[in-house]
Scaffold this active site. Structure first.
Site, mmCIF file in Angstrom:
data_model
loop_
_atom_site.group_PDB
_atom_site.id
_atom_site.type_symbol
_atom_site.label_atom_id
_atom_site.label_comp_id
_atom_site.label_asym_id
_atom_site.label_seq_id
_atom_site.Cartn_x
_atom_site.Cartn_y
_atom_site.Cartn_z
ATOM 1 N N PRO A 12 0.790 -1.223 0.000
ATOM 2 C CG PRO A 12 -0.051 -1.058 2.155
ATOM 3 C CD PRO A 12 0.580 -2.030 1.201
ATOM 4 C CG ASN A 13 -0.164 4.334 1.344
ATOM 5 O OD1 ASN A 13 -1.134 4.894 0.845
ATOM 6 N ND2 ASN A 13 -0.213 3.773 2.542
ATOM 7 N NE ARG A 20 3.824 6.720 1.521
ATOM 8 C CZ ARG A 20 4.208 5.526 1.935
ATOM 9 N NH1 ARG A 20 4.814 4.703 1.105
ATOM 10 N NH2 ARG A 20 3.970 5.151 3.152
ATOM 11 C CE1 TYR A 25 8.961 5.162 3.058
ATOM 12 C CE2 TYR A 25 7.267 6.866 3.066
ATOM 13 C CZ TYR A 25 7.849 5.754 3.635
ATOM 14 O OH TYR A 25 7.323 5.202 4.784
ATOM 15 C CG ASN A 75 8.230 -1.910 0.453
ATOM 16 O OD1 ASN A 75 7.678 -2.013 1.560
ATOM 17 N ND2 ASN A 75 8.829 -0.801 0.061
ATOM 18 C CB ALA A 78 1.479 0.396 6.635
ATOM 19 C CD GLU A 99 10.019 -7.281 6.043
ATOM 20 O OE1 GLU A 99 9.808 -8.388 6.575
ATOM 21 O OE2 GLU A 99 10.077 -6.218 6.682
ATOM 22 C CG HIS A 101 10.945 -2.171 4.676
ATOM 23 N ND1 HIS A 101 9.577 -2.059 4.580
ATOM 24 C CD2 HIS A 101 11.187 -3.346 5.310
ATOM 25 C CE1 HIS A 101 9.018 -3.116 5.139
ATOM 26 N NE2 HIS A 101 9.973 -3.922 5.584
ATOM 27 N NE ARG A 108 10.139 6.130 8.683
ATOM 28 C CZ ARG A 108 9.151 5.949 7.784
ATOM 29 N NH1 ARG A 108 9.207 4.923 6.940
ATOM 30 N NH2 ARG A 108 8.146 6.795 7.745
HETATM 31 C C1 DQA Z 1 8.092 1.157 3.916
HETATM 32 C C2 DQA Z 1 8.179 1.344 5.438
HETATM 33 C C3 DQA Z 1 6.806 1.159 6.074
HETATM 34 O O1 DQA Z 1 6.888 1.327 7.492
HETATM 35 C C4 DQA Z 1 5.820 2.161 5.529
HETATM 36 O O2 DQA Z 1 4.540 1.945 6.061
HETATM 37 C C5 DQA Z 1 5.794 2.164 4.028
HETATM 38 C C6 DQA Z 1 7.043 2.078 3.298
HETATM 39 C C7 DQA Z 1 9.445 1.471 3.225
HETATM 40 O O3 DQA Z 1 9.610 1.047 2.090
HETATM 41 O O4 DQA Z 1 10.300 2.137 3.805
HETATM 42 O O5 DQA Z 1 4.738 2.313 3.429
HETATM 43 O O6 DQA Z 1 7.756 -0.185 3.645
#
Ligand code: DQA
Length: 151
Positions: A12-13, A20, A25, A75, A78, A99, A101, A108
């Site tokens: 998501p996102n 964003r 990011y 990835n 959240a 995984e 990120h 964080r």
């Molecule tokens: C993320 C880190 C997550 O905590 C966050 O909710 C994201 C992006 C990252 O790529 O740093 O949406 O996965």
């Protein structure tokens, strides 16, 4: 050797990359990120397929359908910190997962430090921006060599 087929799953996102929270990011868009992953994959002799969804169930359905691939980079956004359902889906398909990120989730907020997903993955790469995906891909391809006894 047979070309490896790897899924790259964005949660998501991540469709909002480039717009964003750019301080965290970065300015690279998801399309630009995918094209750099594709280039690196081709150089390493692998094929990649991409999937992004903001829906937990959609990501789970997609993962259920990729058991025939060699592995996945994910990835989970959240959902990393909340989704036992996603963790169970990864465990169910049995293909190795890494995984990744963009940000360093361990530097964080406290709630980002926990990953539901990491225990069912080969490893976790966090904090290298777009390069986290490349490092994850190269690590996964190296892991697969070991798994096939080719190393
Ligand atoms: C993320 C880190 C997550 O905590 C966050 O909710 C994201 C992006 C990252 O790529 O740093 O949406 O996965």
């Amino acid at each position: 050797m047979k070309k490896r087929r790897i899924a790259v799953v964005h949660g998501p996102n991540l469709n909002m990359l480039g717009k964003r929270e750019v301080g965290i990011y970065g300015r690279l868009t998801l399309d630009e990120l995918n094209s750099s992953i594709k280039t690196e994959a081709a150089a390493a002799g692998a094929d990649v397929e991409f999937f992004q969804s903001n829906g937990e169930g959609e990501i789970i359905d997609y993962i259920h359908g990729i058991g025939h691939l060699d592995g996945m980079i994910i990835n989970p956004g959240a959902y990393t910190h909340t989704s036992i359902a996603l963790r169970d889906a990864i465990a169910a398909v049995k293909i190795p997962a890494v995984e990744v990120h963009l940000s360093n989730i361990h530097s964080r907020e406290e709630f980002r430090r926990q990953s539901m997903i990491a225990p069912v993955c080969v490893g976790q790469i966090s904090g290298f921006g777009p390069y986290s995906y490349i490092a994850g891909l190269l690590g996964l391809l190296d892991f697969l060599k070991g798994a096939s006894g080719a190393k």
